[in-house]
Design an enzyme around this catalytic site. Structure first.
Site, PDB file in Angstrom:
ATOM      1  N   HIS A  91      -3.904   6.889   1.188  1.00  0.00           N
ATOM      2  CA  HIS A  91      -4.131   5.561   0.600  1.00  0.00           C
ATOM      3  C   HIS A  91      -5.538   5.125   1.000  1.00  0.00           C
ATOM      4  O   HIS A  91      -5.931   5.258   2.166  1.00  0.00           O
ATOM      5  CB  HIS A  91      -3.081   4.583   1.126  1.00  0.00           C
ATOM      6  CG  HIS A  91      -3.494   3.154   0.989  1.00  0.00           C
ATOM      7  ND1 HIS A  91      -3.872   2.615  -0.226  1.00  0.00           N
ATOM      8  CD2 HIS A  91      -3.634   2.161   1.914  1.00  0.00           C
ATOM      9  CE1 HIS A  91      -4.217   1.351  -0.034  1.00  0.00           C
ATOM     10  NE2 HIS A  91      -4.085   1.052   1.250  1.00  0.00           N
ATOM     11  N   ASN A 137     -10.134  -1.010  -2.073  1.00  0.00           N
ATOM     12  CA  ASN A 137      -8.719  -0.779  -1.789  1.00  0.00           C
ATOM     13  C   ASN A 137      -7.905  -1.329  -2.963  1.00  0.00           C
ATOM     14  O   ASN A 137      -7.909  -2.536  -3.201  1.00  0.00           O
ATOM     15  CB  ASN A 137      -8.369  -1.490  -0.474  1.00  0.00           C
ATOM     16  CG  ASN A 137      -6.921  -1.327  -0.071  1.00  0.00           C
ATOM     17  OD1 ASN A 137      -6.078  -0.981  -0.883  1.00  0.00           O
ATOM     18  ND2 ASN A 137      -6.641  -1.596   1.203  1.00  0.00           N
ATOM     19  N   CYS A 183       0.819  -1.226   0.000  1.00  0.00           N
ATOM     20  CA  CYS A 183       0.000   0.000   0.000  1.00  0.00           C
ATOM     21  C   CYS A 183       0.849   1.271   0.000  1.00  0.00           C
ATOM     22  O   CYS A 183       0.401   2.324  -0.442  1.00  0.00           O
ATOM     23  CB  CYS A 183      -0.933   0.011   1.207  1.00  0.00           C
ATOM     24  SG  CYS A 183      -1.968  -1.443   1.248  1.00  0.00           S
TER      25      CYS A 183
HETATM   26  O1  UT7 Z   1      -4.590  -1.322   2.866  1.00  0.00           O
HETATM   27  C1  UT7 Z   1      -3.785  -1.929   3.818  1.00  0.00           C
HETATM   28  C2  UT7 Z   1      -4.197  -1.604   5.181  1.00  0.00           C
HETATM   29  N1  UT7 Z   1      -5.439  -2.196   5.476  1.00  0.00           N
HETATM   30  C3  UT7 Z   1      -6.211  -1.657   6.380  1.00  0.00           C
HETATM   31  O2  UT7 Z   1      -5.865  -0.638   6.933  1.00  0.00           O
HETATM   32  C4  UT7 Z   1      -7.473  -2.373   6.788  1.00  0.00           C
HETATM   33  C5  UT7 Z   1      -7.660  -2.287   8.259  1.00  0.00           C
HETATM   34  N2  UT7 Z   1      -8.764  -3.066   8.781  1.00  0.00           N
HETATM   35  C6  UT7 Z   1     -10.066  -2.830   8.458  1.00  0.00           C
HETATM   36  O3  UT7 Z   1     -10.354  -2.012   7.622  1.00  0.00           O
HETATM   37  C7  UT7 Z   1     -11.133  -3.585   9.197  1.00  0.00           C
HETATM   38  O4  UT7 Z   1     -10.550  -4.297  10.268  1.00  0.00           O
HETATM   39  C8  UT7 Z   1     -11.944  -4.562   8.303  1.00  0.00           C
HETATM   40  C9  UT7 Z   1     -12.855  -3.779   7.388  1.00  0.00           C
HETATM   41  C10 UT7 Z   1     -11.024  -5.442   7.521  1.00  0.00           C
HETATM   42  C11 UT7 Z   1     -12.829  -5.469   9.178  1.00  0.00           C
HETATM   43  O5  UT7 Z   1     -13.669  -4.682   9.981  1.00  0.00           O
HETATM   44  P1  UT7 Z   1     -13.788  -4.984  11.527  1.00  0.00           P
HETATM   45  O6  UT7 Z   1     -14.725  -4.017  12.086  1.00  0.00           O
HETATM   46  O7  UT7 Z   1     -12.388  -4.998  12.104  1.00  0.00           O
HETATM   47  O8  UT7 Z   1     -14.460  -6.418  11.542  1.00  0.00           O
HETATM   48  P2  UT7 Z   1     -13.939  -7.779  12.199  1.00  0.00           P
HETATM   49  O9  UT7 Z   1     -12.831  -8.349  11.406  1.00  0.00           O
HETATM   50  O10 UT7 Z   1     -13.719  -7.543  13.671  1.00  0.00           O
HETATM   51  O11 UT7 Z   1     -15.192  -8.706  12.033  1.00  0.00           O
HETATM   52  C12 UT7 Z   1     -16.414  -8.437  12.740  1.00  0.00           C
HETATM   53  C13 UT7 Z   1     -17.436  -9.501  12.384  1.00  0.00           C
HETATM   54  C14 UT7 Z   1     -16.920 -10.929  12.540  1.00  0.00           C
HETATM   55  O12 UT7 Z   1     -17.977 -11.728  12.993  1.00  0.00           O
HETATM   56  P3  UT7 Z   1     -18.108 -12.111  14.546  1.00  0.00           P
HETATM   57  O13 UT7 Z   1     -16.853 -12.834  14.907  1.00  0.00           O
HETATM   58  O14 UT7 Z   1     -18.262 -10.814  15.273  1.00  0.00           O
HETATM   59  O15 UT7 Z   1     -19.333 -12.963  14.579  1.00  0.00           O
HETATM   60  C15 UT7 Z   1     -16.558 -11.341  11.136  1.00  0.00           C
HETATM   61  O16 UT7 Z   1     -16.644 -12.729  10.942  1.00  0.00           O
HETATM   62  O17 UT7 Z   1     -17.815  -9.389  11.007  1.00  0.00           O
HETATM   63  C16 UT7 Z   1     -17.631 -10.641  10.337  1.00  0.00           C
HETATM   64  N3  UT7 Z   1     -17.224 -10.363   8.967  1.00  0.00           N
HETATM   65  C17 UT7 Z   1     -18.108 -10.164   7.978  1.00  0.00           C
HETATM   66  N4  UT7 Z   1     -19.425 -10.159   7.943  1.00  0.00           N
HETATM   67  C18 UT7 Z   1     -20.036  -9.895   6.767  1.00  0.00           C
HETATM   68  C19 UT7 Z   1     -15.961 -10.246   8.467  1.00  0.00           C
HETATM   69  N5  UT7 Z   1     -16.016  -9.958   7.168  1.00  0.00           N
HETATM   70  C20 UT7 Z   1     -17.334  -9.908   6.829  1.00  0.00           C
HETATM   71  C21 UT7 Z   1     -18.006  -9.635   5.625  1.00  0.00           C
HETATM   72  N6  UT7 Z   1     -19.362  -9.644   5.656  1.00  0.00           N
HETATM   73  N7  UT7 Z   1     -17.354  -9.363   4.487  1.00  0.00           N
END
Ligand code: UT7
Length: 333
Positions: free
Chosen positions: A260, A290, A113
């Site tokens: 980014h 992204n 990135c």
């Molecule tokens: O470009 C390089 C740098 N990258 C970044 O900076 C990305 C940084 N991270 C993020 O943007 C976020 O962490 C994400 C968007 C990737 C994820 O968001 P989050 O709020 O951290 O969600 P999470 O991973 O904690 O997941 C929350 C819940 C989980 O379910 P449970 O365990 O709470 O039941 C996941 O299984 O959401 C679930 N989940 C989804 N649900 C529906 C994960 N992905 C999905 C999805 N659709 N696509």
């Protein structure tokens, strides 16, 4: 000492628009989750004729046209990507061929990135020292072919999209400003928090095939989303302030911050933390997801097309991603 000006910027994205609803047909996800957590509404996925190098070449052709130069003036190519056409060689040489350039050097940058800002920094050093006068810098990614498009991979796969951006960098004329400074950082202890582990020198494709381990998904990108998010918001802010302090500038001096495009929530967090107005921050992740090394030049190109970048503007670029690596650049357009 010379300085470096961006004299042409352009982008290319594939025609194929993939909405959140489209993804929810094959992955257990939905528009509400993706929009709320990331701000993304749609992204582009490459067609059968697109490759990382060909998208980069398309963006480069437009950037060269906008710069008003002949392609024979290009002295050097820098190509930033994490999704090269081949494991090796990198796509820089393919652009040299596709554009029909003379036998100039081609350097591939592997900083995910932050790749575009790292590439800009490298180009700036070559131009400052007088080694090269005109450099083509490309960021391009074709993620869609390598994502786990099942529910297992939903935490990563709904975020990424395909596309390319390119700039023509030229030695500035006397008295003109350009790239004021660049700032590069890394912290390798977090390498595996956001990584594509295989194939690698210990686990080549034949080994993976032989083992037939259904739990081995090391050939798909992995991201510890929460962990990355927490580091991103800190590092983005730090590296923006570093660029400003180096140039005795303040937040209010920035005409446009082009972060980014990792997650709209990250951009909004930084904007709030640094108390910036809406018109000072550019976001287009809603339309493209992204696109890693391509995200900054795509955003820069769209901002320029929309008239949000004007001559004399102070522009700040900032990136954070896999490595971890993070970087910023401050430039006078
Ligand atoms: O470009 C390089 C740098 N990258 C970044 O900076 C990305 C940084 N991270 C993020 O943007 C976020 O962490 C994400 C968007 C990737 C994820 O968001 P989050 O709020 O951290 O969600 P999470 O991973 O904690 O997941 C929350 C819940 C989980 O379910 P449970 O365990 O709470 O039941 C996941 O299984 O959401 C679930 N989940 C989804 N649900 C529906 C994960 N992905 C999905 C999805 N659709 N696509």
């Amino acid at each position: 000492m010379y300085t470096t000006k961006i004299s042409g910027v352009a982008h290319y994205v594939p025609d194929n628009i993939v909405t959140n609803n489209d993804l929810s047909k094959t992955i257990d996800t939905n528009d509400e989750w993706i929009t709320e957590r990331t701000g993304i509404k749609e992204r582009r996925f490459a067609g059968p004729n697109d490759s990382t190098s060909s998208m980069g070449t398309r963006a480069a052709e437009r950037a060269i046209e906008r710069a008003g130069i002949d392609k024979s003036e290009i002295d050097f190519i820098i190509f930033a990507t994490l999704s090269p056409d081949y494991y090796f060689p990198g796509p820089g040489v393919l652009v040299q061929e596709q554009l029909g350039l003379k036998e100039v050097g081609a350097l591939d940058v592997r900083n995910q990135c932050s790749g575009f800002v790292y590439g800009l920094s490298v180009a700036d050093q070559f131009i400052k020292t007088g080694m090269y006068k005109t450099i083509l810098l490309i960021g391009s990614e074709l993620h869609s072919g390598g994502l786990d498009m099942t529910t297992r991979g939903r935490g990563v796969s709904v975020i990424f999209g395909d596309g390319a951006g390119a700039v023509v960098l030229k030695r500035a004329e006397d008295g003109e400003e350009g790239v004021l400074s660049t700032h590069l950082h890394s912290e390798g202890k977090h390498a595996e928090e956001l990584a594509l582990i295989a194939p690698n020198t210990k686990r080549w494709v034949p080994t993976i095939m032989q083992n037939k381990d259904p739990d081995d998904i090391s050939y798909f990108p992995y991201m510890n989303g929460n962990f990355v998010f927490k580091h991103a918001v800190v590092r983005f802010s730090e590296v923006i302030m570093e660029a400003l302090q180096t140039n005795n500038a303040t937040i209010s001096d920035i005409d446009l911050l082009i972060p980014h495009q990792a997650n709209l929530r990250i951009s909004q967090f930084i904007q709030n933390k640094l108390q910036m107005r809406d018109d000072q921050v550019y976001n287009n992740i809603m339309r493209y997801g992204n696109t890693t090394a391509a995200s900054i030049p795509i955003a820069m190109s769209e901002a320029w097309e929309e008239g949000r970048i004007k001559s004399g503007d102070l522009i700040c670029l900032a990136a954070f991603g896999s490595g971890f690596t993070w970087a910023s650049a401050l430039l006078k357009w």
